[in-house]
Each structure stands twice: as structure tokens, then as C-alpha cells.
Design a protein around this motif. Sequence first.
Motif, PDB file in Angstrom:
ATOM      1  N   ILE A   8      61.760 -34.174  56.751  1.00  0.00           N
ATOM      2  CA  ILE A   8      61.081 -35.471  56.661  1.00  0.00           C
ATOM      3  C   ILE A   8      59.797 -35.467  57.487  1.00  0.00           C
ATOM      4  CG2 ILE A   8      61.274 -37.917  57.258  1.00  0.00           C
ATOM      5  CD1 ILE A   8      64.310 -37.633  56.643  1.00  0.00           C
ATOM      6  N   LYS A   9      59.896 -34.973  58.716  1.00  0.00           N
ATOM      7  CA  LYS A   9      58.721 -34.963  59.594  1.00  0.00           C
ATOM      8  C   LYS A   9      57.619 -34.080  59.021  1.00  0.00           C
ATOM      9  CE  LYS A   9      57.390 -34.467  64.438  1.00  0.00           C
ATOM     10  NZ  LYS A   9      57.856 -34.145  65.813  1.00  0.00           N
ATOM     11  N   ARG A  10      57.996 -32.928  58.458  1.00  0.00           N
ATOM     12  CA  ARG A  10      57.008 -32.022  57.870  1.00  0.00           C
ATOM     13  C   ARG A  10      56.314 -32.664  56.669  1.00  0.00           C
ATOM     14  NH1 ARG A  10      59.981 -27.884  57.694  1.00  0.00           N
ATOM     15  NH2 ARG A  10      60.859 -28.208  55.619  1.00  0.00           N
ATOM     16  N   HIS A  11      57.074 -33.386  55.854  1.00  0.00           N
ATOM     17  CA  HIS A  11      56.488 -34.050  54.688  1.00  0.00           C
ATOM     18  C   HIS A  11      55.457 -35.091  55.120  1.00  0.00           C
ATOM     19  CE1 HIS A  11      56.291 -35.573  50.579  1.00  0.00           C
ATOM     20  NE2 HIS A  11      56.414 -36.794  51.067  1.00  0.00           N
ATOM     21  N   THR A  55      56.336 -29.013  36.898  1.00  0.00           N
ATOM     22  CA  THR A  55      57.208 -30.177  37.046  1.00  0.00           C
ATOM     23  C   THR A  55      57.588 -30.349  38.511  1.00  0.00           C
ATOM     24  OG1 THR A  55      58.113 -29.830  34.822  1.00  0.00           O
ATOM     25  CG2 THR A  55      59.357 -31.260  36.310  1.00  0.00           C
ATOM     26  N   VAL A  56      57.319 -31.522  39.052  1.00  0.00           N
ATOM     27  CA  VAL A  56      57.600 -31.791  40.463  1.00  0.00           C
ATOM     28  C   VAL A  56      58.817 -32.701  40.598  1.00  0.00           C
ATOM     29  CG1 VAL A  56      55.227 -31.447  41.222  1.00  0.00           C
ATOM     30  CG2 VAL A  56      55.943 -33.703  40.444  1.00  0.00           C
ATOM     31  N   LYS A  57      59.524 -32.540  41.723  1.00  0.00           N
ATOM     32  CA  LYS A  57      60.732 -33.316  41.979  1.00  0.00           C
ATOM     33  C   LYS A  57      60.463 -34.383  43.034  1.00  0.00           C
ATOM     34  CE  LYS A  57      63.849 -29.446  41.013  1.00  0.00           C
ATOM     35  NZ  LYS A  57      64.995 -28.634  41.511  1.00  0.00           N
ATOM     36  N   PRO A  58      61.095 -35.550  42.906  1.00  0.00           N
ATOM     37  CA  PRO A  58      60.947 -36.584  43.939  1.00  0.00           C
ATOM     38  C   PRO A  58      61.373 -36.045  45.305  1.00  0.00           C
ATOM     39  CG  PRO A  58      62.021 -37.482  41.990  1.00  0.00           C
ATOM     40  CD  PRO A  58      61.960 -35.993  41.795  1.00  0.00           C
ATOM     41  N   PHE A  59      60.669 -36.458  46.345  1.00  0.00           N
ATOM     42  CA  PHE A  59      61.012 -35.982  47.685  1.00  0.00           C
ATOM     43  C   PHE A  59      62.410 -36.435  48.090  1.00  0.00           C
ATOM     44  CE2 PHE A  59      60.975 -36.381  52.361  1.00  0.00           C
ATOM     45  CZ  PHE A  59      60.798 -35.043  52.664  1.00  0.00           C
ATOM     46  N   THR A  60      62.834 -37.594  47.605  1.00  0.00           N
ATOM     47  CA  THR A  60      64.181 -38.074  47.934  1.00  0.00           C
ATOM     48  C   THR A  60      65.247 -37.105  47.427  1.00  0.00           C
ATOM     49  OG1 THR A  60      64.092 -39.443  45.929  1.00  0.00           O
ATOM     50  CG2 THR A  60      63.589 -40.514  48.027  1.00  0.00           C
ATOM     51  N   VAL A  68      51.029 -28.291  44.837  1.00  0.00           N
ATOM     52  CA  VAL A  68      50.978 -29.686  44.395  1.00  0.00           C
ATOM     53  C   VAL A  68      51.519 -30.590  45.507  1.00  0.00           C
ATOM     54  CG1 VAL A  68      51.709 -31.331  42.629  1.00  0.00           C
ATOM     55  CG2 VAL A  68      51.306 -28.930  42.017  1.00  0.00           C
ATOM     56  N   THR A  69      50.757 -31.633  45.841  1.00  0.00           N
ATOM     57  CA  THR A  69      51.115 -32.527  46.943  1.00  0.00           C
ATOM     58  C   THR A  69      51.010 -33.983  46.499  1.00  0.00           C
ATOM     59  OG1 THR A  69      50.124 -30.901  48.446  1.00  0.00           O
ATOM     60  CG2 THR A  69      50.675 -33.048  49.374  1.00  0.00           C
ATOM     61  N   HIS A  70      51.998 -34.770  46.902  1.00  0.00           N
ATOM     62  CA  HIS A  70      51.999 -36.212  46.614  1.00  0.00           C
ATOM     63  C   HIS A  70      52.966 -36.880  47.588  1.00  0.00           C
ATOM     64  CE1 HIS A  70      52.779 -40.031  44.527  1.00  0.00           C
ATOM     65  NE2 HIS A  70      51.646 -39.826  43.894  1.00  0.00           N
ATOM     66  N   PRO A  71      52.664 -38.094  48.056  1.00  0.00           N
ATOM     67  CA  PRO A  71      53.544 -38.755  49.029  1.00  0.00           C
ATOM     68  C   PRO A  71      54.986 -38.919  48.559  1.00  0.00           C
ATOM     69  CG  PRO A  71      51.453 -39.917  48.880  1.00  0.00           C
ATOM     70  CD  PRO A  71      51.455 -38.893  47.788  1.00  0.00           C
ATOM     71  N   ASN A  72      55.181 -39.065  47.258  1.00  0.00           N
ATOM     72  CA  ASN A  72      56.517 -39.365  46.747  1.00  0.00           C
ATOM     73  C   ASN A  72      57.235 -38.151  46.170  1.00  0.00           C
ATOM     74  OD1 ASN A  72      58.315 -41.636  46.537  1.00  0.00           O
ATOM     75  ND2 ASN A  72      58.182 -41.450  44.310  1.00  0.00           N
TER      76      ASN A  72
END
Length: 232
Positions: free
Chosen positions: A168-171, A118-123, A90-94
Motif C-alpha cells: 500500500i505504501k509503495r503504491h 490489461t490492468v488489474k484493480p489495485f484492490t 502502466v500506472t494509475h491511482p486505482n
Amino acid sequence: MTTSCTTLFDKAHGYRGPIIVTIETEDGSVPEFPFLIKSAYSESCGHSSCGIDFGYKYFKTAYANEPITFPRERLDLLQPNAYASIEFTVTHPNYHHRGFPRGFAPTDADDPIHVTFTVKPFTEQMNKVAGWAEQGKVMMQNAAPDSNEHFNGKMQLWQERFNLGKTIKRHITVIKTFYLPHFSKRMQQRVIEKYQPIFRAWYYGVPETDCWDMVDCRKQILKPREAEYEGL
């Protein structure tokens, strides 16, 4: 009982699906843009069998809380009725990019399988790594300058700040090269307009971690970031 199981397996012989996938967010929010979901059957051993090839490769997009159906397909298993390992990435910018592996038993075509991820915010992932770095900083502050504890704390601080920069760079790279190409030019532009300033702030928020390994990192840890933000 044996007869009913045999009947089910005969009907489903080697097939998996349909699989209905729903994406939920840990923070309960519904993001503006859809999630990209990639499925893939991978070789796995269990129940006296191993898969002999990769398959079940699909890319689908879905918004949060909206079920999306992956099709029914016959997988190339040595034992057609063994559990099959299928991973949904699962992929999403946030949100944190990750895979969800699941084992699937045979089912009838009129008996779809429902799964929720269930996905977690990248922050949240960023904060986790930053927290490990902060632990190292605290170790340094609480130890004598020439002690092993001070040295170990310094190494942990540097290593985790380095890892934070890599995360961060990988994301950003994943969103640029993996997520965006699956959408129309218009949708890509909308995503870029929203997340370009956010990603830029994340990228420059860890300026001392442009180094690519720990040896260089120790030399560059206090220098400004040298690698320019390439953007989406």
C-alpha cells in the motif's frame, strides 16, 4: 520467400514502431483519469544478438480503451533485425502498477504494431496479499499453540500483513512521485481530491505494519501505526 523477408528487413533495418498501445481494465470499468504509460527499450539477448544501450523512452497518457501511438524509432541493436525487448509500464491511482515486456520484430513504417495490456484493480492486489495473511491465521487456529504449524502460521500472518502494508505504501509513493508530476497542476489537484481519502483509508487499514523489517515487525505487530500518513 527468402527474398521477401530480406526486403522487409532491409526496409525496417533496426527500426521498431509505430506501436499502438491500448489499455483495458480487467473489471471492464473506464476510470475518470488517464493512465500513464512509460516505454523503454532494455538490453536483451536472443536471436543471436544483445542490445547495447537503453532507449525508446517515452511517457504518454491515455484513457482506457483509447489507443495511443508510440513513434517509430531506430534502436541501437547489435543485430538490427533481431527482436527488441520493449517494456511498457502502466500506472494509475486505482490500478496495480506493473510493466508489460514485449518482443518486437522489424516492421515497415506503414505497418503499425497493435498491442493491448490489461490492468488489474489495485484492490485485487491488496486482497491477494491479505488472503495469504488469512491463510496463516487459519493455520494458527487449526494447530496446537506450541506446535510448528502454529508457529509457521503466525510467521506467515505477520509477514504477509507486513507485506500488505509495504504494498500500500509503495503504491501511494508511486502515484505521488511518478504519476502526478506528468500532469497539470489542475489535474493533479483533481486526482488528489479523489484519491486522498481512499489512500488514507488503505494506509490506516493495516495499522500494525509500519515496521520496516521482520525483526521490528514481530515487536510492533499489535501496536498502532506510528508513521503518519504523508498523503499525496
